[in-house]
Each structure stands twice: as structure tokens, then as C-alpha cells.
Design a protein around this motif. Sequence first.
Motif, PDB file in Angstrom:
ATOM      1  N   SER A 296       0.802  -1.171   0.177  1.00  0.00           N
ATOM      2  CA  SER A 296      -0.136  -0.021  -0.006  1.00  0.00           C
ATOM      3  C   SER A 296       0.711   1.201   0.109  1.00  0.00           C
ATOM      4  O   SER A 296       0.659   2.221   0.315  1.00  0.00           O
ATOM      5  CB  SER A 296      -0.852   0.086   1.115  1.00  0.00           C
ATOM      6  OG  SER A 296      -2.058  -0.787   0.804  1.00  0.00           O
ATOM      7  N   TRP A 329      -6.000  -5.946  -4.078  1.00  0.00           N
ATOM      8  CA  TRP A 329      -5.759  -5.268  -2.856  1.00  0.00           C
ATOM      9  C   TRP A 329      -6.953  -5.764  -1.839  1.00  0.00           C
ATOM     10  O   TRP A 329      -7.722  -6.099  -2.122  1.00  0.00           O
ATOM     11  CB  TRP A 329      -5.680  -3.821  -3.000  1.00  0.00           C
ATOM     12  CG  TRP A 329      -7.053  -3.115  -3.381  1.00  0.00           C
ATOM     13  CD1 TRP A 329      -7.543  -3.345  -4.543  1.00  0.00           C
ATOM     14  CD2 TRP A 329      -7.941  -2.305  -2.378  1.00  0.00           C
ATOM     15  NE1 TRP A 329      -8.750  -2.283  -4.554  1.00  0.00           N
ATOM     16  CE2 TRP A 329      -8.963  -1.657  -3.188  1.00  0.00           C
ATOM     17  CE3 TRP A 329      -7.678  -2.022  -0.987  1.00  0.00           C
ATOM     18  CZ2 TRP A 329     -10.107  -1.097  -2.778  1.00  0.00           C
ATOM     19  CZ3 TRP A 329      -8.721  -1.203  -0.756  1.00  0.00           C
ATOM     20  CH2 TRP A 329      -9.826  -0.699  -1.223  1.00  0.00           C
ATOM     21  N   GLY A 330      -6.552  -5.643  -0.656  1.00  0.00           N
ATOM     22  CA  GLY A 330      -7.295  -6.078   0.548  1.00  0.00           C
ATOM     23  C   GLY A 330      -6.540  -7.034   1.188  1.00  0.00           C
ATOM     24  O   GLY A 330      -5.645  -6.855   1.906  1.00  0.00           O
ATOM     25  N   ARG A 348      -3.864   6.497   7.786  1.00  0.00           N
ATOM     26  CA  ARG A 348      -4.614   6.573   6.897  1.00  0.00           C
ATOM     27  C   ARG A 348      -5.221   8.140   6.575  1.00  0.00           C
ATOM     28  O   ARG A 348      -5.578   8.496   5.503  1.00  0.00           O
ATOM     29  CB  ARG A 348      -5.774   5.785   7.313  1.00  0.00           C
ATOM     30  CG  ARG A 348      -6.940   5.550   6.271  1.00  0.00           C
ATOM     31  CD  ARG A 348      -8.538   5.347   6.938  1.00  0.00           C
ATOM     32  NE  ARG A 348      -8.685   5.950   8.190  1.00  0.00           N
ATOM     33  CZ  ARG A 348      -9.222   5.927   9.174  1.00  0.00           C
ATOM     34  NH1 ARG A 348      -9.917   4.650   9.160  1.00  0.00           N
ATOM     35  NH2 ARG A 348      -9.529   6.736  10.251  1.00  0.00           N
ATOM     36  N   GLY A 368      -9.551   5.700  -8.185  1.00  0.00           N
ATOM     37  CA  GLY A 368      -9.457   5.461  -6.666  1.00  0.00           C
ATOM     38  C   GLY A 368     -10.032   6.755  -5.985  1.00  0.00           C
ATOM     39  O   GLY A 368     -10.656   7.630  -6.475  1.00  0.00           O
ATOM     40  N   THR A 370     -10.814   6.976  -2.689  1.00  0.00           N
ATOM     41  CA  THR A 370     -11.819   6.881  -1.494  1.00  0.00           C
ATOM     42  C   THR A 370     -11.068   6.106  -0.204  1.00  0.00           C
ATOM     43  O   THR A 370     -10.098   5.220  -0.502  1.00  0.00           O
ATOM     44  CB  THR A 370     -12.935   6.194  -2.037  1.00  0.00           C
ATOM     45  OG1 THR A 370     -12.480   4.660  -2.315  1.00  0.00           O
ATOM     46  CG2 THR A 370     -13.645   6.643  -3.311  1.00  0.00           C
ATOM     47  N   PRO A 372     -12.327   3.664   2.155  1.00  0.00           N
ATOM     48  CA  PRO A 372     -13.391   2.498   2.300  1.00  0.00           C
ATOM     49  C   PRO A 372     -14.137   2.539   3.621  1.00  0.00           C
ATOM     50  O   PRO A 372     -13.351   2.583   4.612  1.00  0.00           O
ATOM     51  CB  PRO A 372     -12.882   1.137   1.875  1.00  0.00           C
ATOM     52  CG  PRO A 372     -11.536   1.465   1.189  1.00  0.00           C
ATOM     53  CD  PRO A 372     -11.199   2.881   1.664  1.00  0.00           C
ATOM     54  N   TRP A 378      -7.925   1.676   5.642  1.00  0.00           N
ATOM     55  CA  TRP A 378      -7.735   1.434   4.150  1.00  0.00           C
ATOM     56  C   TRP A 378      -7.876   2.694   3.349  1.00  0.00           C
ATOM     57  O   TRP A 378      -8.652   3.595   3.742  1.00  0.00           O
ATOM     58  CB  TRP A 378      -8.878   0.532   3.755  1.00  0.00           C
ATOM     59  CG  TRP A 378      -9.036  -0.852   4.559  1.00  0.00           C
ATOM     60  CD1 TRP A 378      -9.452  -1.234   5.728  1.00  0.00           C
ATOM     61  CD2 TRP A 378      -8.144  -1.844   4.012  1.00  0.00           C
ATOM     62  NE1 TRP A 378      -9.256  -2.420   6.102  1.00  0.00           N
ATOM     63  CE2 TRP A 378      -8.465  -3.050   5.194  1.00  0.00           C
ATOM     64  CE3 TRP A 378      -7.481  -2.292   3.122  1.00  0.00           C
ATOM     65  CZ2 TRP A 378      -8.145  -4.419   4.977  1.00  0.00           C
ATOM     66  CZ3 TRP A 378      -6.889  -3.499   2.875  1.00  0.00           C
ATOM     67  CH2 TRP A 378      -7.286  -4.319   4.059  1.00  0.00           C
ATOM     68  N   GLU A 380      -8.106   3.479  -0.809  1.00  0.00           N
ATOM     69  CA  GLU A 380      -8.126   2.634  -2.249  1.00  0.00           C
ATOM     70  C   GLU A 380      -6.916   3.036  -2.891  1.00  0.00           C
ATOM     71  O   GLU A 380      -6.785   4.181  -3.123  1.00  0.00           O
ATOM     72  CB  GLU A 380      -9.452   3.125  -2.846  1.00  0.00           C
ATOM     73  CG  GLU A 380      -9.895   2.233  -4.036  1.00  0.00           C
ATOM     74  CD  GLU A 380     -11.161   2.910  -4.829  1.00  0.00           C
ATOM     75  OE1 GLU A 380     -11.685   2.138  -5.716  1.00  0.00           O
ATOM     76  OE2 GLU A 380     -11.474   4.010  -4.473  1.00  0.00           O
ATOM     77  N   THR A 382      -4.768   4.578  -5.651  1.00  0.00           N
ATOM     78  CA  THR A 382      -5.225   5.994  -6.236  1.00  0.00           C
ATOM     79  C   THR A 382      -4.323   6.558  -7.273  1.00  0.00           C
ATOM     80  O   THR A 382      -2.945   6.167  -7.123  1.00  0.00           O
ATOM     81  CB  THR A 382      -5.340   6.815  -5.217  1.00  0.00           C
ATOM     82  OG1 THR A 382      -6.457   6.380  -4.253  1.00  0.00           O
ATOM     83  CG2 THR A 382      -5.560   8.145  -5.630  1.00  0.00           C
TER      84      THR A 382
END
Length: 498
Positions: A296, A329-330, A348, A368, A370, A372, A378, A380, A382
Motif C-alpha cells: 500500500s 488489494w485487500g 490513513r 480511486g 476513496t 473505504p 484502508w 483505495e 489511487t
Amino acid sequence: MSTTLPPASPRHEERLLIAGELRGAADSGTFEVLNPADGTVLGKVADAGPVDMLDAIGAARRAFDETEWAADRQLRKRGLTQLLDALIEEKEELREELIAEVGAPRMLTYGAQLEEPLEKFRWHIDHIDEFEWVRRLDDAVNRFSGEPSQRWVVKEPVGVVAAITPWNFPFGLLLVKLAGALAAGNTVVAKPAPETPWNATRIGRIVAERTDIPAGVVNIVTTSGRDTAELLVTDPRVDMVTFTGSTVTGQRVLECAAPTFKRTTLELGGKSASIILDDADLAQAIPQALGALAHSGQGCALPTRLLVQRGVYDQVVAGLTQAFAQVPWGDPQDPSTMAGPIVSARQRDRVADYIRTGKEEGARLAVGGTVPDRPGFWIEPTLFVDVDNDSTIAQEEIFGPVLVVTPFDTDEDAIRLANASRYGLSGYVTSASTERALRIARAVRSGTFMINGGSFSGGDAPFGGYKASGIGREGGREGFEVFTETKTIGSALPLPLA
Ligand code: NAD
């Protein structure tokens, strides 16, 4: 000392290691460790206060001054090999711990989060025999007596080393500091980041229970207190600070270390430019650009600023827009995940602020942007395109899954834009031309550089930054040498040095 796995060891080590003893904080304080993927409390760890930190510094001082550690290379090789063997035995637990406390994607634990650091550690143990500890210069003549004089240069450990590390690669960054400092004969007080303490406390438990490393040589002190941490950089008994973290904290560390003249090495932030030339193989260059999203974007040397030559700009933007929308991703537990959570709510929110600033400053948001709405921390993935290199999101380290793309016309423009940054940690180029790629590699002011996806990784490779990205190197011969002092001896007596 036991050579088998300690029975019934807790899964996560909560204790400090000070003067060879595994113990809680003097005031019994603890703090919580969170899982960034869902925000739940995973457990706790000792919260050292000033009393504990001063104890640890005292223990490291005594171990340096009074044990054989600094002088006995065989002892160092044995102790560090025991440590490495035990870490390898506990590798799968380390892996799960990293995924849990850092939110590190499982995929990364097979590289820079876990497996590579273990290999680098081995290189440092081997380097104890290879390092030039003693060098004889040509004899001189004493100008008064006319007698010949032997001349020697000997390398000695610096002394007590404070090792301060961040949360993004907590195991690897601590291990490389321990490797260099300990192999060179120093003693260490290590302070991991409060977000990710357990890899460090595990190392402490292994040192105490499974190695011959003398008490006090390694001290592991977890703390949530900045003032407690800062004792490490002000206490006169500490000889050297090796710091990895943000540039702003690095400046503070340097200021605090100045009054007592501590040798200070700094591994700091980055905003590394990745340059795609118009002759590049885009099938290679576009997937490589996704490297900005690894972990990330929480990596200091990631290619977070993409400079694309005008002739292929639209093609690259279209390819990236498609690739970003599909990037895995996740859940960090999923072996295919490339980008997991952000380490904390604070980080974040910082990344979200940068995304807002990017929009306000007129960059075009292609994908992206946002935050979440789900448990944990998290952002997104981007993608900002048509970004002005002078804008905030192109100049500041975002440390999130955000790639900024800027067009350029000539190779000279690419070099100028790449260097128009306060940072100088890393650089990247993709081109079909060796001549153009090499010219750019040499002209960009950065401590590492990668051509067409090449890798420099290895224990023998020095790593570090130019400009605001740091001072000094970690790893390799240069990184090893930083942990040594140099003494020059002239002697009218023949010396049996080796
Ligand atoms: P940070 O600077 O906030 O903290 C780093 C460490 O310093 C932590 O252990 C923290 O507790 C400690 N610390 C904070 N203030 C201190 C003080 N006054 N005295 C002593 N210690 C203090 O950084 P972070 O947010 O944990 O990590 C992210 C940063 O690290 C990013 O900027 C990233 O680029 C950088 N980083 C650099 C490298 C590199 O090798 N160049 C590698 C990884 C991360």
C-alpha cells in the motif's frame, strides 16, 4: 542456554530485554497492538518508561566495556549464528506476526519483509571474517630519531549503538541494524516503532534464551513515549544512533545527537522518480509502475512518482488506469494481495489528506481516491495523472497507495524533474537503449537506481539516500564499516597485528 525451542513460549513476546533479563516495564505499563486489517486489538506489549530506557543504556554500556563481545570475533560469529538459526526455526511464526501487526501482504513476507532480511543477516555474519580489521601501511621513519616506525590502521567497534526503526518493514529494518552493529562488535539498544513491536520483542526473547550473546549486548525496549525514546539520542553513554524513519524525525534525531557528537546514520523518506522513456517496452513498464502500490505504498524506496515521455504518455495512462482498477488489494492474508491496509488510523488520515490536496491542486484523479467504509485502516489504490511536479502530491512523501504521473519531453527534462525533489533515495528507468538508461541512472541523484526492473537486493548491497533521504549506508561493505571506528597506530615496536 537451550538449543531447542523454548517450551510453552507465548505466541507474542510482551517483555522487554534489558541486561539479559526478559521483564515488564518498571511501572508495569503496557500498550496495545492493533491489527490494521480490522482495527481489533491483537494483544499488548511492555511500555517502557525513562527508568527502563536508562537501565537498557547502562546495560549496553557495561556489556561493551566489560564483556569480550567487542574483541572476540569467534564469540560474535557463534552468537549471531545461533540467533539466525533460531529466527529461521521461528520463521513461520514471524511471518504470521508480520501479517498481523503490520498488515503486511503475505506475498511480501517472501521478500523484503522476512526472507531477504534473514539472508542479509547471514551475509553480515560471514563478513566478520572478510572485513579488513587491520591494514598495514608502508613503514615511516621517525623524523627525530631516524628509526623506522610501523604504521597500522585498525578498525574497532564504535561502542553503544541506539537502533531506532519504523513500522513499515519492522523486522528487516531492525535486523539489518542488529546485523551490522553486532557483527562489528558494538552493543545495542533497539527501539522498534510502537505500532509494530512484536518482531523485535521476539528477537529479544531468542537472544536471551537461545544464544550465547552476553547479557546487555542486545537490549530491546518497546515504548509508546517519545520522551523515553529520545533518551537514546541524548544520553552521553550512547556512541552512535542508527535511525530509520521519517525525514522530520531524522532531523530531530540529528539535532538531539549533536551535543554529544554521536555518529548518526539516517535512512529517511523518499519520493523516487520512475522514468518511462518513449522507446520502453510498455508491456514491461506498466506492470512495473504498479510497484508503487506494494505494501500500500508504505515503502521508502517505492517508485511513487512516475515520469512518462510525451510520445507514450497517453498509452501509459490508459494502461495504468486499467491496471489500477484490477490490482489485487485487500486481505493481507491472501497470497495474491499486493496492497493491504494502512498501518494506523493516523497514517490513513494523513494519506486521505494528501488525496484531498491533490484534487484541490488540480491533478486529475484517474482511479480511486476513496477511504473505504470498513473496519481497519484502508485507502483505495489511487492514480493521479497530469500532475505538476511542483505540486504537493509530487513533492511530499505520501506513504500510501497513491501514484502520481507527470509527462515530460526530453531526457534532459526527465533528469531535471527527477532531481527536482528534496529526496534522493531511489530511482528507476525503463528504456530499450542502454546508453539512454545508463545516462539517466548516473545523472539522477539517488542512493540506489534500477534499470528495466533490475534488482540490487542482497546483503552485500549498500542501501541509503542522497539529500533529505539520509546520511550513510546500511548493508554491504559500506554499511558494515559505518559501525566501526578507525584507529591509526605508529609503533617503533614491531606489532603482531592481524
Ligand atoms: P517516524 O519517523 O515517525 O518514526 C520512526 C521511529 O522513530 C519510531 O520508532 C518512532 O517511535 C521513533 N521516534 C519518533 N520520534 C522520536 C524521537 N524524538 N527520538 C527518538 N525516536 C523517535 O517514522 P514512521 O512513521 O515510523 O515510518 C515511516 C517513515 O520511515 C517514512 O518517512 C519512510 O520513508 C521512512 N523509512 C525510511 C526507510 C529508509 O531506509 N530510508 C525505510 C523505511 C521507512
